[in-house]
Write a protein that holds these residues in place. Structure first.
Motif, mmCIF file in Angstrom:
data_model
loop_
_atom_site.group_PDB
_atom_site.id
_atom_site.type_symbol
_atom_site.label_atom_id
_atom_site.label_comp_id
_atom_site.label_asym_id
_atom_site.label_seq_id
_atom_site.Cartn_x
_atom_site.Cartn_y
_atom_site.Cartn_z
ATOM 1 N N GLY A 256 0.800 -1.212 0.000
ATOM 2 C CA GLY A 256 0.000 0.000 0.000
ATOM 3 C C GLY A 256 0.835 1.265 0.000
ATOM 4 O O GLY A 256 0.470 2.262 -0.618
ATOM 5 N N ILE A 257 1.942 1.210 0.706
ATOM 6 C CA ILE A 257 2.870 2.326 0.712
ATOM 7 C C ILE A 257 4.282 1.780 0.585
ATOM 8 O O ILE A 257 4.520 0.599 0.832
ATOM 9 N N GLY A 258 5.165 2.603 0.135
ATOM 10 C CA GLY A 258 6.563 2.198 0.074
ATOM 11 C C GLY A 258 6.981 1.540 -1.219
ATOM 12 O O GLY A 258 8.172 1.417 -1.503
ATOM 13 N N GLY A 259 5.991 1.106 -2.030
ATOM 14 C CA GLY A 259 6.333 0.547 -3.333
ATOM 15 C C GLY A 259 7.022 -0.798 -3.313
ATOM 16 O O GLY A 259 7.669 -1.190 -4.286
ATOM 17 N N ARG A 260 6.878 -1.533 -2.205
ATOM 18 C CA ARG A 260 7.471 -2.872 -2.175
ATOM 19 C C ARG A 260 6.682 -3.795 -3.096
ATOM 20 O O ARG A 260 5.464 -3.707 -3.159
ATOM 21 N N THR A 261 7.397 -4.670 -3.788
ATOM 22 C CA THR A 261 6.753 -5.529 -4.773
ATOM 23 C C THR A 261 7.134 -6.990 -4.591
ATOM 24 O O THR A 261 8.160 -7.310 -3.978
ATOM 25 N N TYR A 262 6.279 -7.822 -5.167
ATOM 26 C CA TYR A 262 6.511 -9.265 -5.207
ATOM 27 C C TYR A 262 6.172 -9.735 -6.617
ATOM 28 O O TYR A 262 5.199 -9.262 -7.212
ATOM 29 N N TYR A 263 6.985 -10.665 -7.133
ATOM 30 C CA TYR A 263 6.717 -11.240 -8.446
ATOM 31 C C TYR A 263 6.820 -12.758 -8.389
ATOM 32 O O TYR A 263 7.717 -13.308 -7.726
ATOM 33 N N ALA A 264 5.943 -13.404 -9.107
ATOM 34 C CA ALA A 264 6.093 -14.838 -9.281
ATOM 35 C C ALA A 264 7.368 -15.101 -10.073
ATOM 36 O O ALA A 264 7.763 -14.297 -10.925
#
Length: 127
Positions: free
Chosen positions: A53-61
Motif C-alpha cells: 500500500g505504501i513504500g512501493g514494495r513488490t513481489y513477483y512470481a
C-alpha cells in the motif's frame, strides 16, 4: 460502491508487450496492498505480482520476474501491470485484487488474502 475494473488485455505475439490497468471507483486500496492474479484454462489461479500500500514494495512470481512490472498511481486510483517479452504460457485471464488487510506494508501473495476482485481481462499470446 467499490469496484475494480481491468482493461488492456488482448492478443499479442510472443515477445510482445501489453500494459494492463485496474481502475478503482475510489481508492479504498490506498494503504492496502494490491495484486494481479491470472488463471489459465484448466489451471488454478495464481499470483503474478503484488505491491504494498505504501513504500512501493513488490513481489513477483518466479515465472514473470524480470519481464513484468507492477505499479500503482494513488492519484489516478489505478493499478498497472506492464508485461514485456510475453510468452504463450502467459495466456490467461488476468485479475486485479485488493488486499483485505489494511496494513499498508503487507504484500499478500495468496488469493485468500484478497477480498475484492475485478472481472478479469483476457490476455492471449500467440507463438
Amino acid at each position: 460502491q467499490v469496484q475494480l475494473v481491468e482493461s488492456g488485455g488482448g492478443l499479442v505475439q510472443a515477445g510482445g508487450s501489453l500494459r494492463l490497468s485496474c481502475a478503482t471507483s475510489r481508492m479504498t486500496s490506498s494503504g492496502r496492498g494490491m495484486g494481479w492474479f491470472r488463471q489459465a484454462p484448466g489451471k488454478e489461479r495464481e499470483i503474478v505480482a503484488a505491491i504494498s500500500g505504501i513504500g512501493g514494495r513488490t513481489y513477483y512470481a518466479t515465472s514473470v520476474k524480470g519481464r513484468f512490472g507492477i505499479s500503482r498511481d494513488n492519484v489516478k486510483n489505478t493499478l498497472y501491470l506492464q508485461m514485456n517479452n510475453l510468452k504463450p504460457g502467459d495466456t490467461a485471464v488476468y485479475y486485479c485484487a485488493r488486499a483485505n488487510s489494511p496494513v499498508p506494508g503487507l504484500i499478500p501473495t495468496t488469493g485468500r488474502e484478497y477480498d475484492l476482485w475485478g472481472q478479469g481481462t483476457q490476455v492471449t499470446v500467440s507463438s
